[in-house]
Design a protein around this motif. Sequence first.
Motif, PDB file in Angstrom:
ATOM      1  N   GLN A  37       0.837  -1.208   0.000  1.00 49.95           N
ATOM      2  CA  GLN A  37       0.000   0.000   0.000  1.00 49.95           C
ATOM      3  C   GLN A  37       0.865   1.249   0.000  1.00 49.95           C
ATOM      4  OE1 GLN A  37      -2.752  -0.267   3.304  1.00 49.95           O
ATOM      5  NE2 GLN A  37      -4.426  -0.738   1.913  1.00 49.95           N
ATOM      6  N   GLY A  38       0.536   2.162  -0.885  1.00 53.29           N
ATOM      7  CA  GLY A  38       1.276   3.416  -0.966  1.00 53.29           C
ATOM      8  C   GLY A  38       2.408   3.389  -1.978  1.00 53.29           C
ATOM      9  N   ASN A  39       2.838   2.212  -2.402  1.00 55.54           N
ATOM     10  CA  ASN A  39       3.904   2.121  -3.404  1.00 55.54           C
ATOM     11  C   ASN A  39       3.332   2.307  -4.802  1.00 55.54           C
ATOM     12  OD1 ASN A  39       5.768   1.660  -1.436  1.00 55.54           O
ATOM     13  ND2 ASN A  39       6.326  -0.403  -2.101  1.00 55.54           N
ATOM     14  N   ASP A  40       4.088   2.939  -5.660  1.00 55.35           N
ATOM     15  CA  ASP A  40       3.709   3.144  -7.057  1.00 55.35           C
ATOM     16  C   ASP A  40       4.343   2.023  -7.878  1.00 55.35           C
ATOM     17  OD1 ASP A  40       3.389   3.925  -9.696  1.00 55.35           O
ATOM     18  OD2 ASP A  40       3.761   6.055  -9.286  1.00 55.35           O
ATOM     19  N   SER A  41       3.563   0.974  -8.159  1.00 54.46           N
ATOM     20  CA  SER A  41       4.120  -0.205  -8.838  1.00 54.46           C
ATOM     21  C   SER A  41       4.618   0.134 -10.243  1.00 54.46           C
ATOM     22  CB  SER A  41       3.096  -1.340  -8.888  1.00 54.46           C
ATOM     23  OG  SER A  41       1.958  -0.959  -9.623  1.00 54.46           O
ATOM     24  N   ASP A  42       3.914   1.021 -10.949  1.00 51.79           N
ATOM     25  CA  ASP A  42       4.359   1.410 -12.292  1.00 51.79           C
ATOM     26  C   ASP A  42       5.727   2.083 -12.231  1.00 51.79           C
ATOM     27  OD1 ASP A  42       2.055   0.391 -13.457  1.00 51.79           O
ATOM     28  OD2 ASP A  42       1.005   2.322 -13.402  1.00 51.79           O
ATOM     29  N   LYS A  43       5.926   2.918 -11.219  1.00 49.71           N
ATOM     30  CA  LYS A  43       7.205   3.607 -11.058  1.00 49.71           C
ATOM     31  C   LYS A  43       8.322   2.611 -10.737  1.00 49.71           C
ATOM     32  CE  LYS A  43       9.492   7.241  -8.397  1.00 49.71           C
ATOM     33  NZ  LYS A  43       9.414   8.141  -7.237  1.00 49.71           N
ATOM     34  N   ILE A  44       8.018   1.629  -9.884  1.00 51.26           N
ATOM     35  CA  ILE A  44       9.028   0.613  -9.532  1.00 51.26           C
ATOM     36  C   ILE A  44       9.428  -0.189 -10.767  1.00 51.26           C
ATOM     37  CG2 ILE A  44       9.457  -1.498  -8.201  1.00 51.26           C
ATOM     38  CD1 ILE A  44       7.544  -0.280  -6.045  1.00 51.26           C
ATOM     39  N   ILE A  45       8.440  -0.577 -11.579  1.00 52.55           N
ATOM     40  CA  ILE A  45       8.734  -1.313 -12.812  1.00 52.55           C
ATOM     41  C   ILE A  45       9.586  -0.456 -13.745  1.00 52.55           C
ATOM     42  CG2 ILE A  45       7.712  -2.242 -14.945  1.00 52.55           C
ATOM     43  CD1 ILE A  45       7.413  -4.180 -12.645  1.00 52.55           C
ATOM     44  N   GLN A  46       9.219   0.821 -13.872  1.00 55.99           N
ATOM     45  CA  GLN A  46       9.980   1.715 -14.743  1.00 55.99           C
ATOM     46  C   GLN A  46      11.414   1.887 -14.260  1.00 55.99           C
ATOM     47  OE1 GLN A  46       8.956   2.747 -17.737  1.00 55.99           O
ATOM     48  NE2 GLN A  46      11.043   3.496 -17.986  1.00 55.99           N
ATOM     49  N   GLU A  47      11.587   2.027 -12.950  1.00 58.42           N
ATOM     50  CA  GLU A  47      12.942   2.165 -12.387  1.00 58.42           C
ATOM     51  C   GLU A  47      13.764   0.900 -12.628  1.00 58.42           C
ATOM     52  OE1 GLU A  47      12.116   3.151  -8.335  1.00 58.42           O
ATOM     53  OE2 GLU A  47      11.940   5.305  -8.737  1.00 58.42           O
ATOM     54  N   THR A  48      13.104  -0.258 -12.543  1.00 59.53           N
ATOM     55  CA  THR A  48      13.806  -1.514 -12.802  1.00 59.53           C
ATOM     56  C   THR A  48      14.195  -1.621 -14.265  1.00 59.53           C
ATOM     57  OG1 THR A  48      12.533  -2.546 -11.014  1.00 59.53           O
ATOM     58  CG2 THR A  48      13.718  -4.023 -12.494  1.00 59.53           C
ATOM     59  N   ILE A  49      13.294  -1.200 -15.155  1.00 63.02           N
ATOM     60  CA  ILE A  49      13.608  -1.170 -16.588  1.00 63.02           C
ATOM     61  C   ILE A  49      14.815  -0.273 -16.843  1.00 63.02           C
ATOM     62  CG2 ILE A  49      12.795  -0.270 -18.822  1.00 63.02           C
ATOM     63  CD1 ILE A  49       9.998  -1.374 -18.044  1.00 63.02           C
ATOM     64  N   GLU A  50      14.836   0.882 -16.213  1.00 63.00           N
ATOM     65  CA  GLU A  50      15.962   1.803 -16.386  1.00 63.00           C
ATOM     66  C   GLU A  50      17.250   1.201 -15.845  1.00 63.00           C
ATOM     67  OE1 GLU A  50      14.634   5.428 -14.565  1.00 63.00           O
ATOM     68  OE2 GLU A  50      13.085   5.737 -16.100  1.00 63.00           O
ATOM     69  N   SER A  51      17.149   0.473 -14.732  1.00 67.47           N
ATOM     70  CA  SER A  51      18.359  -0.150 -14.180  1.00 67.47           C
ATOM     71  C   SER A  51      18.884  -1.233 -15.106  1.00 67.47           C
ATOM     72  CB  SER A  51      18.088  -0.725 -12.787  1.00 67.47           C
ATOM     73  OG  SER A  51      17.385  -1.944 -12.861  1.00 67.47           O
ATOM     74  N   ILE A  52      17.989  -1.930 -15.813  1.00 67.87           N
ATOM     75  CA  ILE A  52      18.420  -2.925 -16.791  1.00 67.87           C
ATOM     76  C   ILE A  52      19.138  -2.213 -17.939  1.00 67.87           C
ATOM     77  CG2 ILE A  52      17.629  -4.565 -18.557  1.00 67.87           C
ATOM     78  CD1 ILE A  52      15.310  -5.274 -16.639  1.00 67.87           C
ATOM     79  N   SER A  53      18.607  -1.072 -18.360  1.00 71.03           N
ATOM     80  CA  SER A  53      19.189  -0.331 -19.479  1.00 71.03           C
ATOM     81  C   SER A  53      20.547   0.267 -19.118  1.00 71.03           C
ATOM     82  CB  SER A  53      18.234   0.779 -19.915  1.00 71.03           C
ATOM     83  OG  SER A  53      17.017   0.228 -20.337  1.00 71.03           O
ATOM     84  N   ILE A  54      20.676   0.736 -17.894  1.00 69.57           N
ATOM     85  CA  ILE A  54      21.925   1.398 -17.473  1.00 69.57           C
ATOM     86  C   ILE A  54      22.962   0.384 -17.047  1.00 69.57           C
ATOM     87  CG2 ILE A  54      22.933   2.964 -15.767  1.00 69.57           C
ATOM     88  CD1 ILE A  54      20.143   4.339 -15.684  1.00 69.57           C
ATOM     89  N   HIS A  55      22.516  -0.620 -16.305  1.00 73.83           N
ATOM     90  CA  HIS A  55      23.431  -1.612 -15.747  1.00 73.83           C
ATOM     91  C   HIS A  55      23.071  -3.003 -16.261  1.00 73.83           C
ATOM     92  CE1 HIS A  55      24.761   1.532 -13.059  1.00 73.83           C
ATOM     93  NE2 HIS A  55      23.529   1.724 -12.682  1.00 73.83           N
ATOM     94  N   PRO A  56      23.659  -3.429 -17.380  1.00 69.38           N
ATOM     95  CA  PRO A  56      23.295  -4.735 -17.929  1.00 69.38           C
ATOM     96  C   PRO A  56      23.588  -5.890 -16.976  1.00 69.38           C
ATOM     97  CG  PRO A  56      25.265  -3.876 -18.992  1.00 69.38           C
ATOM     98  CD  PRO A  56      24.700  -2.760 -18.151  1.00 69.38           C
ATOM     99  N   ASN A  57      24.400  -5.670 -15.979  1.00 64.23           N
ATOM    100  CA  ASN A  57      24.663  -6.734 -15.015  1.00 64.23           C
ATOM    101  C   ASN A  57      23.621  -6.771 -13.905  1.00 64.23           C
ATOM    102  OD1 ASN A  57      26.867  -7.746 -16.328  1.00 64.23           O
ATOM    103  ND2 ASN A  57      28.297  -6.412 -15.281  1.00 64.23           N
ATOM    104  N   GLY A  58      22.696  -5.820 -13.910  1.00 67.11           N
ATOM    105  CA  GLY A  58      21.583  -5.850 -12.969  1.00 67.11           C
ATOM    106  C   GLY A  58      22.048  -6.080 -11.537  1.00 67.11           C
ATOM    107  N   PHE A  59      21.381  -6.970 -10.850  1.00 66.47           N
ATOM    108  CA  PHE A  59      21.718  -7.297  -9.473  1.00 66.47           C
ATOM    109  C   PHE A  59      22.348  -8.686  -9.470  1.00 66.47           C
ATOM    110  CE2 PHE A  59      19.315  -3.742  -7.943  1.00 66.47           C
ATOM    111  CZ  PHE A  59      18.306  -3.586  -8.888  1.00 66.47           C
ATOM    112  N   CYS A  60      23.663  -8.727  -9.528  1.00 69.31           N
ATOM    113  CA  CYS A  60      24.350 -10.021  -9.623  1.00 69.31           C
ATOM    114  C   CYS A  60      24.293 -10.749  -8.290  1.00 69.31           C
ATOM    115  CB  CYS A  60      25.800  -9.832 -10.039  1.00 69.31           C
ATOM    116  SG  CYS A  60      25.957  -9.374 -11.770  1.00 69.31           S
ATOM    117  N   ILE A  61      24.199 -12.054  -8.337  1.00 72.40           N
ATOM    118  CA  ILE A  61      24.268 -12.853  -7.103  1.00 72.40           C
ATOM    119  C   ILE A  61      25.438 -13.806  -7.218  1.00 72.40           C
ATOM    120  CG2 ILE A  61      21.801 -12.695  -6.652  1.00 72.40           C
ATOM    121  CD1 ILE A  61      21.467 -15.492  -7.733  1.00 72.40           C
TER     122      ILE A  61
END
Length: 195
Positions: free
Chosen positions: A171-195
């Motif tokens: 509740q209170g989170n903007d899911s569209d914004k979170i998805i967009q930020e994740t898309i941008e992180s994929i575009s900027i950082h192709p290694n994403g969140f490495c484990i």
Amino acid sequence: MNALFVNACIRENSRTKILCDTYIQKYWPKQNMDVNELKVYQEPLFPLDRKRLLQRDNDIAYGNLLGEAYRYAREFAKADEILIGAPYWDCFFPAFLKLYLEQICVNGITFQYGENGCPIKLCACKKLIYITTVGGFLPIDSSLELYIKELCRLFCIPKILFIKADGLDIQGNDSDKIIQETIESISIHPNGFCI
């Protein structure tokens, strides 16, 4: 180059699928990847019951691994890069994906044990990408991440890329914004969140 997209995004407007499509469109054309998409939720997958296990054990023992039962394992083993897309359901992933993973863990196709008990690399895959979306928050060192790591160890896949968008249903989170930020992180950082 041969790429495999294991699609476990069952919902029609899947947020996980949006992220997978972004990754595919951003990176695979640059690598001239020939993409094979497998929608696991549309495949005739069954659990390994006693009869199927006995048949598989016999087939492995006698090297009879060319049949239709091992098609998924052979496709997985040939892929140079693999993307698995699955929403985070009930603290893991959809059952269809587990059924698929049971089908590909075949000694003699996707892995083999050496004399010292360590897996021998049979898969061509150099990088596995796992993309998920989470309504809440994915715990640090979640069982899901540990499982993906363990699978990649079994298959001797040297690079793992774990991309997540979580907090989507809070509740209170903007899911569209979170998805967009994740898309941008994929575009900027192709290694994403490495484990």
